[in-house]
Design a protein around this motif. Structure first.
Motif, PDB file in Angstrom:
ATOM      1  N   LEU A 174       0.804  -1.225   0.000  1.00 42.56           N
ATOM      2  CA  LEU A 174       0.000   0.000   0.000  1.00 42.56           C
ATOM      3  C   LEU A 174       0.834   1.271   0.000  1.00 42.56           C
ATOM      4  N   ARG A 175       2.141   1.152   0.077  1.00 40.25           N
ATOM      5  CA  ARG A 175       3.008   2.340  -0.019  1.00 40.25           C
ATOM      6  C   ARG A 175       3.043   2.890  -1.449  1.00 40.25           C
ATOM      7  N   HIS A 176       2.502   2.107  -2.380  1.00 40.67           N
ATOM      8  CA  HIS A 176       2.566   2.503  -3.790  1.00 40.67           C
ATOM      9  C   HIS A 176       1.166   2.688  -4.375  1.00 40.67           C
ATOM     10  N   GLN A 177       1.101   3.412  -5.476  1.00 37.55           N
ATOM     11  CA  GLN A 177      -0.161   3.650  -6.160  1.00 37.55           C
ATOM     12  C   GLN A 177      -0.796   2.321  -6.577  1.00 37.55           C
ATOM     13  N   SER A 178      -2.130   2.283  -6.575  1.00 36.27           N
ATOM     14  CA  SER A 178      -2.885   1.058  -6.866  1.00 36.27           C
ATOM     15  C   SER A 178      -2.501  -0.067  -5.912  1.00 36.27           C
ATOM     16  N   ARG A 218      -5.729  -6.664 -10.279  1.00 36.34           N
ATOM     17  CA  ARG A 218      -6.161  -5.306  -9.935  1.00 36.34           C
ATOM     18  C   ARG A 218      -7.565  -5.033 -10.470  1.00 36.34           C
ATOM     19  N   ASN A 219      -7.801  -5.383 -11.725  1.00 36.32           N
ATOM     20  CA  ASN A 219      -9.126  -5.170 -12.316  1.00 36.32           C
ATOM     21  C   ASN A 219     -10.189  -6.044 -11.659  1.00 36.32           C
ATOM     22  N   LYS A 220      -9.805  -7.251 -11.284  1.00 35.47           N
ATOM     23  CA  LYS A 220     -10.721  -8.154 -10.593  1.00 35.47           C
ATOM     24  C   LYS A 220     -11.177  -7.534  -9.256  1.00 35.47           C
ATOM     25  N   LEU A 221     -10.221  -6.956  -8.520  1.00 38.31           N
ATOM     26  CA  LEU A 221     -10.555  -6.311  -7.248  1.00 38.31           C
ATOM     27  C   LEU A 221     -11.469  -5.111  -7.469  1.00 38.31           C
ATOM     28  N   TRP A 222     -11.166  -4.308  -8.477  1.00 41.38           N
ATOM     29  CA  TRP A 222     -12.004  -3.137  -8.758  1.00 41.38           C
ATOM     30  C   TRP A 222     -13.432  -3.552  -9.150  1.00 41.38           C
ATOM     31  N   ARG A 223     -13.573  -4.720  -9.764  1.00 41.70           N
ATOM     32  CA  ARG A 223     -14.901  -5.207 -10.145  1.00 41.70           C
ATOM     33  C   ARG A 223     -15.666  -5.814  -8.974  1.00 41.70           C
ATOM     34  N   GLU A 224     -14.960  -6.498  -8.057  1.00 41.03           N
ATOM     35  CA  GLU A 224     -15.638  -7.362  -7.090  1.00 41.03           C
ATOM     36  C   GLU A 224     -15.709  -6.851  -5.651  1.00 41.03           C
ATOM     37  N   VAL A 225     -14.794  -5.982  -5.249  1.00 42.74           N
ATOM     38  CA  VAL A 225     -14.702  -5.628  -3.820  1.00 42.74           C
ATOM     39  C   VAL A 225     -15.902  -4.781  -3.373  1.00 42.74           C
ATOM     40  N   ASP A 226     -16.511  -5.210  -2.254  1.00 38.41           N
ATOM     41  CA  ASP A 226     -17.634  -4.479  -1.648  1.00 38.41           C
ATOM     42  C   ASP A 226     -17.185  -3.623  -0.466  1.00 38.41           C
ATOM     43  N   MET A 227     -16.184  -4.108   0.262  1.00 33.93           N
ATOM     44  CA  MET A 227     -15.728  -3.442   1.479  1.00 33.93           C
ATOM     45  C   MET A 227     -14.211  -3.489   1.549  1.00 33.93           C
ATOM     46  N   ILE A 228     -13.636  -2.496   2.211  1.00 33.98           N
ATOM     47  CA  ILE A 228     -12.181  -2.463   2.416  1.00 33.98           C
ATOM     48  C   ILE A 228     -11.897  -2.199   3.894  1.00 33.98           C
ATOM     49  N   PHE A 275      -7.813   3.845  -4.234  1.00 34.76           N
ATOM     50  CA  PHE A 275      -8.184   2.538  -4.758  1.00 34.76           C
ATOM     51  C   PHE A 275      -9.692   2.312  -4.606  1.00 34.76           C
ATOM     52  N   ALA A 276     -10.230   2.701  -3.448  1.00 38.26           N
ATOM     53  CA  ALA A 276     -11.666   2.513  -3.180  1.00 38.26           C
ATOM     54  C   ALA A 276     -12.522   3.285  -4.180  1.00 38.26           C
ATOM     55  N   LYS A 277     -12.092   4.477  -4.539  1.00 28.10           N
ATOM     56  CA  LYS A 277     -12.880   5.305  -5.465  1.00 28.10           C
ATOM     57  C   LYS A 277     -12.881   4.750  -6.888  1.00 28.10           C
ATOM     58  N   LYS A 278     -11.936   3.850  -7.184  1.00 28.08           N
ATOM     59  CA  LYS A 278     -11.861   3.265  -8.523  1.00 28.08           C
ATOM     60  C   LYS A 278     -12.665   1.971  -8.640  1.00 28.08           C
ATOM     61  N   CYS A 279     -13.197   1.491  -7.530  1.00 27.41           N
ATOM     62  CA  CYS A 279     -13.983   0.250  -7.573  1.00 27.41           C
ATOM     63  C   CYS A 279     -15.266   0.475  -8.380  1.00 27.41           C
ATOM     64  N   GLU A 280     -15.570  -0.469  -9.254  1.00 25.03           N
ATOM     65  CA  GLU A 280     -16.730  -0.328 -10.135  1.00 25.03           C
ATOM     66  C   GLU A 280     -18.037  -0.446  -9.368  1.00 25.03           C
ATOM     67  N   ARG A 281     -18.069  -1.348  -8.381  1.00 26.18           N
ATOM     68  CA  ARG A 281     -19.246  -1.425  -7.523  1.00 26.18           C
ATOM     69  C   ARG A 281     -19.217  -0.224  -6.594  1.00 26.18           C
ATOM     70  N   ARG A 282     -20.376   0.210  -6.132  1.00 28.60           N
ATOM     71  CA  ARG A 282     -20.394   1.294  -5.160  1.00 28.60           C
ATOM     72  C   ARG A 282     -19.854   0.743  -3.849  1.00 28.60           C
TER      73      ARG A 282
END
Length: 487
Positions: free
Chosen positions: A94-98, A107-117, A147-154
């Motif tokens: 997490l020290r780095h971007q994305s 990375r794309n899989k996480l942006w598509r699927e993650v509901d909570m962080i 990263f959270a703002k880039k998630c496709e799901r709300r």
């Protein structure tokens, strides 16, 4: 909110967790898998060179811990297949971007699927290198919210684990309020986070250009962190960089629902999955451990000063209830998960229980002989502490300096040991002084509303009023230290 409704909030949910090899994150992972086995996926961000290394860390540093024994017993021979379907290590930082996730498919899989962080990653040493603490505690928070703002799901909720001590050394009642961007604890001063990041890079480059070795750079970074923290009113690098992380979370979140959890001093588990599990010596535990070994019989502490302690499982319970409560609210909520308002304890209780426990259950030295402990001497001020150190270390050091060269050579080992111990003890005392002389206590009105949603005796309770602190330290916490830290 009914208990089953809280637990059902995590059914079929995909959760990304940073700091997954840390103490709190492990407790959360175990708990959520046990109470909600129908959670969909837990993606654990792990720093590693490749996926195999990440899997090894998952196995060795998480799943093999005794913390998971109840879950193992529950699933029996099906444990490995169960966790294999639920837990997925992700190589990143997490020290780095994305979040440092280089695999674009993942990375794309996480942006598509993650509901909570859950952001539970932290550099917790009070005098951590400034560059390291900034990258993890401050810049890490920025990367997580980005990263959270880039998630496709709300995004349903992002929970950020901070610390109650972002308040600095404020006396009196400390409120559950956000820290504004640029706010400091010194009147008429302003904090520029971008400048702090550029300053540390500049100082590092300067040190390298001057040929400083790694040890010199490390010391310079530690001193710079303490200097910059105290310049703005924070006592150490840890709380300073965590405060800046909160600022960025609150300022940049936009529509992301954010919960900031501020626990105080986190101790061993109170009851769940079993009492006394702990990992590493946490703050005051280092005093207890060294007392047990016969290395110290004195604590720098004011007997009547409130020491705020919260068991690790209660922190995780509060996290679970808060996440379920604030899903999809598009708001910011701050919670103190603390004990000082409703069930405070004092430092003399730590001294007393330590003495009683190790008098009855002494540790043994390297020859197997019981270590006899003396009653703890509480030194109530830095002035008193310095006088004590003068007679214990400083005067013997001066005497050794005065002897002739032959004798000095003979006593060189003793001299070096005394000098090292003196510098180490004084450094620790200066780091911990703000807390052992802390005159504040934490308002927990917001947390109280969460507590009221669950029974004090349920497996999601976090009401410290049910804790008898003397019994907790004598029968749970100190035995846990002996088993898991002193071993």
């Amino acid at each position: 909110m009914a208990l089953d409704h809280i637990i059902s909030s995590f059914q079929d949910k995909t959760i990304l967790i940073t700091g997954s090899t840390g103490y709190l994150a492990k407790i959360f992972v175990e708990k959520i898998l046990r109470v909600q086995p129908e959670v969909k996926k837990l993606f654990l961000l792990i720093r590693a060179s490749d996926l195999n290394s990440a899997k090894n860390r998952l196995h060795d540093e998480i799943l093999q811990k005794e913390l998971f024994k109840v879950l193992r017993e529950k699933h029996g021979t099906g444990f490995d297949s169960f966790v294999g379907e639920k837990i997925f290590p992700v190589v990143g930082d997490l020290r780095h971007q994305s979040l440092g996730i280089k695999d674009l498919d993942i990375r794309n899989k996480l942006w598509r699927e993650v509901d909570m962080i859950i952001n539970a990653a932290a550099a917790t040493s009070f005098d951590e290198r400034y560059d390291v603490a900034l990258k993890i505690n401050t810049l890490g928070a920025f990367h997580v919210i980005d990263f959270a703002k880039k998630c496709e799901r709300r995004m349903e909720v992002l929970l950020h684990v901070s610390t109650a001590y972002v308040s600095g050394n404020e006396p009196g009642l400390i409120m559950e309020k956000p820290i504004k961007l640029g706010e400091t604890l010194i009147p008429n001063t302003h904090l520029d986070i971008d400048f702090k990041l550029k300053l540390v890079e500049s100082e590092l480059e300067k040190a390298r250009n001057e040929g400083a070795d790694e040890k010199t750079q490390r010391l310079a970074m530690k001193m710079l962190g303490l200097k910059r923290a105290r310049l703005h009113g924070w006592p150490n690098t840890y709380t300073f960089t965590k405060a800046m992380g909160e600022m960025l979370m609150g300022h940049l979140r936009e529509e992301v629902p954010v919960v900031i959890m501020r626990p105080s001093i986190i101790a061993s588990t109170f009851s769940d999955p079993f009492p006394g599990w702990i990992e590493g010596a946490r703050t005051f535990d280092s005093l207890i451990v060294n007392f047990a070994k016969g290395k110290v019989n004195y604590f720098l502490a004011k007997p009547n000063v409130i020491m705020d302690v919260i068991p690790g499982d209660m922190v995780v319970n509060a996290m679970i209830v808060a996440m379920a409560t604030h899903r999809s609210e598009s708001s910011l909520h701050i919670y103190h998960v603390t004990s000082s308002t409703w069930n405070p304890i004092n430092y003399d209780l730590i001294a007393d229980t330590s003495h009683r426990y190790f008098s009855r259950n002494p540790c043994c030295d390297e020859r197997g002989r019981p270590i006899v402990v003396k009653k703890v001497l509480l030194l109530t001020s830095m002035t008193q502490f310095r006088w004590h150190m003068t007679f214990l270390y400083y005067l013997p050091l001066q005497i050794l300096k005065l002897v002739n060269k032959v004798l000095l050579q003979k006593f060189r080992l003793q001299y070096n040991k005394l000098n090292t111990n003196y510098n180490y003890v004084m450094h620790l005392a200066e780091l911990y002084e703000p807390y052992v002389c802390f005159k504040g206590w934490f308002d927990d009105l917001n947390a109280g509303k969460l507590r009221s949603m669950v029974s004090p005796r349920s497996n999601l309770a976090f009401d410290t009023q049910i804790i008898d602190w003397d019994d907790y330290f004598m029968t749970i916490h100190i035995p846990g230290l002996v088993k898991y830290v002193l071993k």
